[in-house]
Design a protein around this motif. Structure first.
Motif, PDB file in Angstrom:
ATOM      1  N   HIS A 162       0.822  -1.210   0.000  1.00  0.00           N
ATOM      2  CA  HIS A 162       0.000   0.000   0.000  1.00  0.00           C
ATOM      3  C   HIS A 162       0.859   1.265   0.000  1.00  0.00           C
ATOM      4  O   HIS A 162       0.530   2.253  -0.677  1.00  0.00           O
ATOM      5  CB  HIS A 162      -0.922   0.008   1.222  1.00  0.00           C
ATOM      6  CG  HIS A 162      -1.701   1.275   1.383  1.00  0.00           C
ATOM      7  ND1 HIS A 162      -2.753   1.626   0.568  1.00  0.00           N
ATOM      8  CD2 HIS A 162      -1.567   2.304   2.273  1.00  0.00           C
ATOM      9  CE1 HIS A 162      -3.243   2.792   0.930  1.00  0.00           C
ATOM     10  NE2 HIS A 162      -2.539   3.227   1.968  1.00  0.00           N
ATOM     11  N   MET A 163       1.977   1.255   0.741  1.00  0.00           N
ATOM     12  CA  MET A 163       2.767   2.467   0.921  1.00  0.00           C
ATOM     13  C   MET A 163       3.651   2.785  -0.280  1.00  0.00           C
ATOM     14  O   MET A 163       3.900   3.953  -0.569  1.00  0.00           O
ATOM     15  CB  MET A 163       3.635   2.332   2.174  1.00  0.00           C
ATOM     16  CG  MET A 163       2.848   2.271   3.471  1.00  0.00           C
ATOM     17  SD  MET A 163       2.003   3.830   3.831  1.00  0.00           S
ATOM     18  CE  MET A 163       3.414   4.896   4.113  1.00  0.00           C
ATOM     19  N   GLN A 164       4.128   1.788  -0.971  1.00  0.00           N
ATOM     20  CA  GLN A 164       5.077   2.043  -2.040  1.00  0.00           C
ATOM     21  C   GLN A 164       4.345   2.481  -3.307  1.00  0.00           C
ATOM     22  O   GLN A 164       3.577   1.720  -3.894  1.00  0.00           O
ATOM     23  CB  GLN A 164       5.930   0.799  -2.312  1.00  0.00           C
ATOM     24  CG  GLN A 164       6.777   0.387  -1.129  1.00  0.00           C
ATOM     25  CD  GLN A 164       8.063  -0.297  -1.520  1.00  0.00           C
ATOM     26  OE1 GLN A 164       8.371  -0.460  -2.682  1.00  0.00           O
ATOM     27  NE2 GLN A 164       8.843  -0.700  -0.531  1.00  0.00           N
ATOM     28  N   GLN A 165       4.588   3.718  -3.705  1.00  0.00           N
ATOM     29  CA  GLN A 165       3.966   4.307  -4.887  1.00  0.00           C
ATOM     30  C   GLN A 165       5.055   4.933  -5.753  1.00  0.00           C
ATOM     31  O   GLN A 165       6.007   5.514  -5.246  1.00  0.00           O
ATOM     32  CB  GLN A 165       2.937   5.373  -4.491  1.00  0.00           C
ATOM     33  CG  GLN A 165       1.779   4.833  -3.660  1.00  0.00           C
ATOM     34  CD  GLN A 165       0.877   3.886  -4.438  1.00  0.00           C
ATOM     35  OE1 GLN A 165       0.601   4.130  -5.621  1.00  0.00           O
ATOM     36  NE2 GLN A 165       0.431   2.829  -3.794  1.00  0.00           N
ATOM     37  N   PHE A 166       4.872   4.819  -7.069  1.00  0.00           N
ATOM     38  CA  PHE A 166       5.847   5.320  -8.022  1.00  0.00           C
ATOM     39  C   PHE A 166       5.217   6.390  -8.904  1.00  0.00           C
ATOM     40  O   PHE A 166       4.002   6.440  -9.076  1.00  0.00           O
ATOM     41  CB  PHE A 166       6.382   4.176  -8.897  1.00  0.00           C
ATOM     42  CG  PHE A 166       6.974   3.044  -8.111  1.00  0.00           C
ATOM     43  CD1 PHE A 166       8.277   3.110  -7.651  1.00  0.00           C
ATOM     44  CD2 PHE A 166       6.224   1.917  -7.813  1.00  0.00           C
ATOM     45  CE1 PHE A 166       8.819   2.076  -6.925  1.00  0.00           C
ATOM     46  CE2 PHE A 166       6.761   0.871  -7.094  1.00  0.00           C
ATOM     47  CZ  PHE A 166       8.069   0.955  -6.640  1.00  0.00           C
ATOM     48  N   GLU A 167       6.073   7.239  -9.452  1.00  0.00           N
ATOM     49  CA  GLU A 167       5.601   8.295 -10.336  1.00  0.00           C
ATOM     50  C   GLU A 167       5.243   7.725 -11.704  1.00  0.00           C
ATOM     51  O   GLU A 167       5.839   6.747 -12.151  1.00  0.00           O
ATOM     52  CB  GLU A 167       6.683   9.369 -10.484  1.00  0.00           C
ATOM     53  CG  GLU A 167       7.031  10.069  -9.176  1.00  0.00           C
ATOM     54  CD  GLU A 167       8.125  11.101  -9.366  1.00  0.00           C
ATOM     55  OE1 GLU A 167       8.601  11.234 -10.512  1.00  0.00           O
ATOM     56  OE2 GLU A 167       8.494  11.772  -8.382  1.00  0.00           O
ATOM     57  N   GLY A 168       4.294   8.363 -12.349  1.00  0.00           N
ATOM     58  CA  GLY A 168       3.889   7.926 -13.678  1.00  0.00           C
ATOM     59  C   GLY A 168       2.588   7.156 -13.639  1.00  0.00           C
ATOM     60  O   GLY A 168       2.161   6.643 -12.594  1.00  0.00           O
ATOM     61  N   HIS A 169       1.949   7.079 -14.799  1.00  0.00           N
ATOM     62  CA  HIS A 169       0.648   6.413 -14.894  1.00  0.00           C
ATOM     63  C   HIS A 169       0.761   4.952 -15.315  1.00  0.00           C
ATOM     64  O   HIS A 169      -0.214   4.209 -15.239  1.00  0.00           O
ATOM     65  CB  HIS A 169      -0.233   7.165 -15.899  1.00  0.00           C
ATOM     66  CG  HIS A 169      -0.446   8.614 -15.542  1.00  0.00           C
ATOM     67  ND1 HIS A 169      -1.238   9.001 -14.486  1.00  0.00           N
ATOM     68  CD2 HIS A 169       0.054   9.755 -16.085  1.00  0.00           C
ATOM     69  CE1 HIS A 169      -1.234  10.327 -14.391  1.00  0.00           C
ATOM     70  NE2 HIS A 169      -0.457  10.815 -15.363  1.00  0.00           N
ATOM     71  N   ALA A 170       1.946   4.527 -15.782  1.00  0.00           N
ATOM     72  CA  ALA A 170       2.074   3.156 -16.281  1.00  0.00           C
ATOM     73  C   ALA A 170       1.869   2.146 -15.162  1.00  0.00           C
ATOM     74  O   ALA A 170       1.148   1.155 -15.334  1.00  0.00           O
ATOM     75  CB  ALA A 170       3.445   2.972 -16.936  1.00  0.00           C
ATOM     76  N   ALA A 171       2.469   2.356 -14.006  1.00  0.00           N
ATOM     77  CA  ALA A 171       2.356   1.425 -12.882  1.00  0.00           C
ATOM     78  C   ALA A 171       2.704   2.196 -11.618  1.00  0.00           C
ATOM     79  O   ALA A 171       3.871   2.311 -11.247  1.00  0.00           O
ATOM     80  CB  ALA A 171       3.285   0.229 -13.073  1.00  0.00           C
ATOM     81  N   SER A 172       1.705   2.712 -10.931  1.00  0.00           N
ATOM     82  CA  SER A 172       1.948   3.512  -9.734  1.00  0.00           C
ATOM     83  C   SER A 172       2.177   2.653  -8.500  1.00  0.00           C
ATOM     84  O   SER A 172       2.937   3.034  -7.609  1.00  0.00           O
ATOM     85  CB  SER A 172       0.777   4.462  -9.486  1.00  0.00           C
ATOM     86  OG  SER A 172      -0.439   3.728  -9.366  1.00  0.00           O
ATOM     87  N   GLY A 173       1.529   1.498  -8.410  1.00  0.00           N
ATOM     88  CA  GLY A 173       1.703   0.600  -7.275  1.00  0.00           C
ATOM     89  C   GLY A 173       2.468  -0.646  -7.678  1.00  0.00           C
ATOM     90  O   GLY A 173       2.649  -0.943  -8.868  1.00  0.00           O
ATOM     91  N   ILE A 174       2.920  -1.400  -6.681  1.00  0.00           N
ATOM     92  CA  ILE A 174       3.720  -2.598  -6.959  1.00  0.00           C
ATOM     93  C   ILE A 174       2.929  -3.601  -7.788  1.00  0.00           C
ATOM     94  O   ILE A 174       3.419  -4.145  -8.788  1.00  0.00           O
ATOM     95  CB  ILE A 174       4.203  -3.231  -5.638  1.00  0.00           C
ATOM     96  CG1 ILE A 174       5.243  -2.327  -4.975  1.00  0.00           C
ATOM     97  CG2 ILE A 174       4.793  -4.617  -5.888  1.00  0.00           C
ATOM     98  CD1 ILE A 174       5.766  -2.848  -3.656  1.00  0.00           C
ATOM     99  N   LEU A 175       1.694  -3.867  -7.406  1.00  0.00           N
ATOM    100  CA  LEU A 175       0.893  -4.862  -8.109  1.00  0.00           C
ATOM    101  C   LEU A 175       0.361  -4.361  -9.443  1.00  0.00           C
ATOM    102  O   LEU A 175      -0.283  -5.127 -10.174  1.00  0.00           O
ATOM    103  CB  LEU A 175      -0.268  -5.326  -7.220  1.00  0.00           C
ATOM    104  CG  LEU A 175       0.139  -5.997  -5.900  1.00  0.00           C
ATOM    105  CD1 LEU A 175      -1.094  -6.469  -5.145  1.00  0.00           C
ATOM    106  CD2 LEU A 175       1.083  -7.167  -6.160  1.00  0.00           C
ATOM    107  N   ASP A 176       0.611  -3.092  -9.793  1.00  0.00           N
ATOM    108  CA  ASP A 176       0.226  -2.576 -11.105  1.00  0.00           C
ATOM    109  C   ASP A 176       1.224  -2.958 -12.184  1.00  0.00           C
ATOM    110  O   ASP A 176       0.944  -2.760 -13.377  1.00  0.00           O
ATOM    111  CB  ASP A 176       0.096  -1.052 -11.056  1.00  0.00           C
ATOM    112  CG  ASP A 176      -1.021  -0.598 -10.127  1.00  0.00           C
ATOM    113  OD1 ASP A 176      -2.013  -1.349  -9.997  1.00  0.00           O
ATOM    114  OD2 ASP A 176      -0.903   0.488  -9.540  1.00  0.00           O
TER     115      ASP A 176
END
Length: 631
Positions: free
Chosen positions: A144-158
């Motif tokens: 839940h806490m780990q988020q990345f920049e960009g729309h391609a994959a913001s979360g780990i499970l994305d």
């Protein structure tokens, strides 16, 4: 502390690594005491040094690294894949002491591989048999806490593909320790699988839905007496367990796991586990390390890099050092992009021999007409002798290499003057936020205190090894190389000049020295002597210094500071910013780039080929601590 040899751990003695494209390494419980963390922050940590030393002869380059106290994650890839590894980001999540302490938690590296989003997650979850529910909560918190920049994959499970591994600390329930040891000795491990907490959780915890793991055909990896292969003989007599695991998950799988660990998934993506094993020969910990080998097949592949670089087959004369490049239409250029010259076997993107700024007077016009831009390496920046080199375009916006050439030859005669020059070394220290560690050499120096062999200014030249004759960077044309560790050579001081800045009576004179030719801020850098000013505008504008700590350097200061020396080559002084030089570095701008007005400084020293060297005089060794800068 790292062992002396990790050959079998990385499968370097099986030939499998010669075919591998990437290697991800996750460590837990790395020595993180205060004094050790300070040394690792000031100098390159020993684990990074060890893996770079071992893998660079096999053409692996450190792509990214992230650390949170004792948790460490490193990602390596073959150098010819670097232009296709983009959107590299890292993150970390603390879960120890209610989220306040980083002894437990997770660190991750995510990136786009040939257009597909992949995430590597290394975790250290709570220990003890009764903490299964806490492990579930901590893993959910990390996701839940780990988020990345960009729309391609913001979360780990994305991400299209996730590799999850580490000391997950799941134990074996219900069974008595005597039966567990009997099953291990009798090699009937299947009777222990159904009582493994992680196997049970995969069927009951929604957060683990879709994660796959190969069969546990190796003995439990915890807990051993350190230095032996014997399970815990202490008073606690802890039950053996498979605490160290490697799992993977494909986004939105269309079907369950297939034959031989192969799982079809999103848009034709498939993963096959070729090997899953432990290594009993390592006894430096109470755990046994676990390794896995995967074959990943993507439905499509990006064939064209963001930047294409064109260069001659061989540079035998300085005037042949002409580089032409062309960028893709959607590539976002920066005025701080640069082209580095790397020797085959370099360790990470900052480990270049020399560089030139990726800008020229006619760049904008060439880009509009979809033509190639031309830049030139100066004669002083070129390495002498014969060797095999590669050119790489470093993108400041993405902090990664966006274009790379095939290997080519450089054969330039060595000057006799260079053999009589003095040796100097410069130490540039990188902060922990830097994604690539400061290069150094520690193979022969494993002491707990920093030594001269760890100084960044020392040149690390690879020892002689067999090289293929093909210029193609493809895996078929590159032979596996023997893992010789590069030797250490001190850099040669280039002829320079020093000038004294006249001031009003009562003020002290200052002496500034700068090196000629190539600036070598990484492991193969021709280091010079620099004075750093904390209020310098260029120091804050330097793109490669945004992650730098205050630079600690050893400098020799000419005591005859009152004597003014002038250049014999050009009548005006100028300043050059090296991509990794400390803030405020003074030198000549790279050839092929127009001199900006703010680069001129009437009080700076001008350096160049054929300029007079400083007159011999007594010298004093000084240590400089420039102030930290921010952007």
């Amino acid at each position: 502390m790292p062992p002396n040899d990790v050959t079998s751990l990385l499968h370097l003695n099986t030939g499998a690594t010669n075919d591998a494209d990437m290697i991800a390494i996750g460590l837990q419980e790395v020595n993180s005491k205060l004094n050790k963390r300070l040394k690792d922050a000031l100098f390159t940590d020993q684990w990074s040094e060890l893996f770079m030393d071992v893998l660079s002869p096999f053409h692996f380059v450190l792509v990214s690294t992230v650390r949170m106290q004792g948790l460490f994650l490193l990602l390596f890839a073959k150098y010819y894949h670097l232009p296709f590894l983009q959107d590299i980001q890292t993150d970390c999540t603390r879960t120890g002491l209610g989220g306040c302490w980083g002894n437990k938690g997770g660190v991750s590296i995510r990136l786009s591989i040939f257009g597909h989003m992949v995430c590597f997650l290394n975790c250290h979850l709570p220990a003890h048999l009764e903490k299964a529910e806490q492990r579930k909560q901590d893993f959910a918190t990390i996701l839940h806490m780990q988020q990345f920049e960009g729309h391609a994959a913001s979360g780990i499970l994305d991400h299209d593909l996730v590799f999850w591994f580490g000391d997950l600390n799941f134990r074996i329930e219900s069974l008595d320790i005597r039966f567990v040891k009997y099953a291990i000795d009798s090699n009937i491990l299947s009777q222990l699988w159904e009582k493994d907490q992680l196997n049970i959780a995969k069927n009951t915890w929604p957060v683990l839905s879709g994660f796959q793991e190969g069969p546990l055909n190796f003995p439990p990896t915890f807990k051993f007496d350190v230095g032996t292969n014997n399970y815990d003989s202490s008073v606690k007599k802890r039950k053996p367990a498979w605490t160290d695991r490697i799992l993977w998950k494909i986004k939105s799988p269309s079907a369950g796991p297939g034959v031989a660990g192969c799982q079809p998934g999103r848009r034709g993506l498939s993963v096959s586990q070729l090997c899953y094993c432990s290594h009993m020969e390592y006894t430096v910990s109470d755990h046994k390390p676990v390794a896995a080998v995967f074959a990943v097949q993507f439905a499509s592949k990006a064939d064209n890099p963001p930047v294409e670089i064109y260069v001659a087959d061989e540079w035998s004369r300085p005037e042949q050092a002409v580089v032409r490049y062309k960028t893709a239409a959607d590539f976002h250029r920066s005025s701080w992009d640069w082209i580095g010259l790397y020797q085959v076997g370099f360790r990470h993107p900052k480990d270049y021999v020399s560089y030139v700024w990726a800008r020229s007077d006619d760049e904008d016009c060439c880009m509009e007409k979809q033509m190639c831009v031309q830049v030139v390496f100066s004669e002083e920046a070129l390495p002498k002798g014969r060797g095999e080199y590669i050119l790489g375009y470093y993108s400041n916006n993405s902090s990664s290499i966006a274009g790379m050439t095939e290997p080519f030859q450089i054969s330039l005669s060595r000057s006799e003057e260079g053999s009589e020059e003095e040796d100097d070394s410069t130490l540039v220290l990188l902060a922990s936020k830097s994604r690539s560690p400061s290069p150094g050499k520690m193979k022969q120096h494993r002491s707990r205190s920093p030594t001269l062999a760890k100084f960044q200014g020392l040149i690390l030249r690879p020892s002689s090894r067999e090289r293929g004759t093909s210029r193609s960077p493809s895996p078929q044309s590159r032979r596996g190389l023997a893992g010789h560790i590069p030797a250490i050579h001190l850099p040669k001081q280039e002829p320079g000049c020093c000038g004294a800045k006249a001031k009003e009576a009562g003020q002290a004179a200052e002496c500034q020295e700068s090196t000629l030719g190539s600036f070598y801020p990484t492991a193969r850098e021709q280091c010079g002597l620099w004075h750093v000013s904390a209020d310098n505008f260029l120091a804050r504008a330097d793109p490669r210094n945004l992650g730098l700590l205050p630079a600690l350097r050893l400098e020799t200061i000419d005591q005859a500071t009152g004597h003014r020396r002038e250049s014999v080559d050009q009548g005006y002084p100028c300043r050059k910013m090296s991509p990794t030089s400390p803030p405020g570095t003074h030198a000549a701008p790279p050839q092929g780039r127009r001199t900006r007005p703010w680069e001129l400084d009437s009080h700076s020293c001008a350096t160049g080929h054929g300029r007079s060297s400083p007159q011999p005089s007594s010298r004093v060794l000084a240590v400089c601590f420039p102030l930290p800068l921010s952007c």
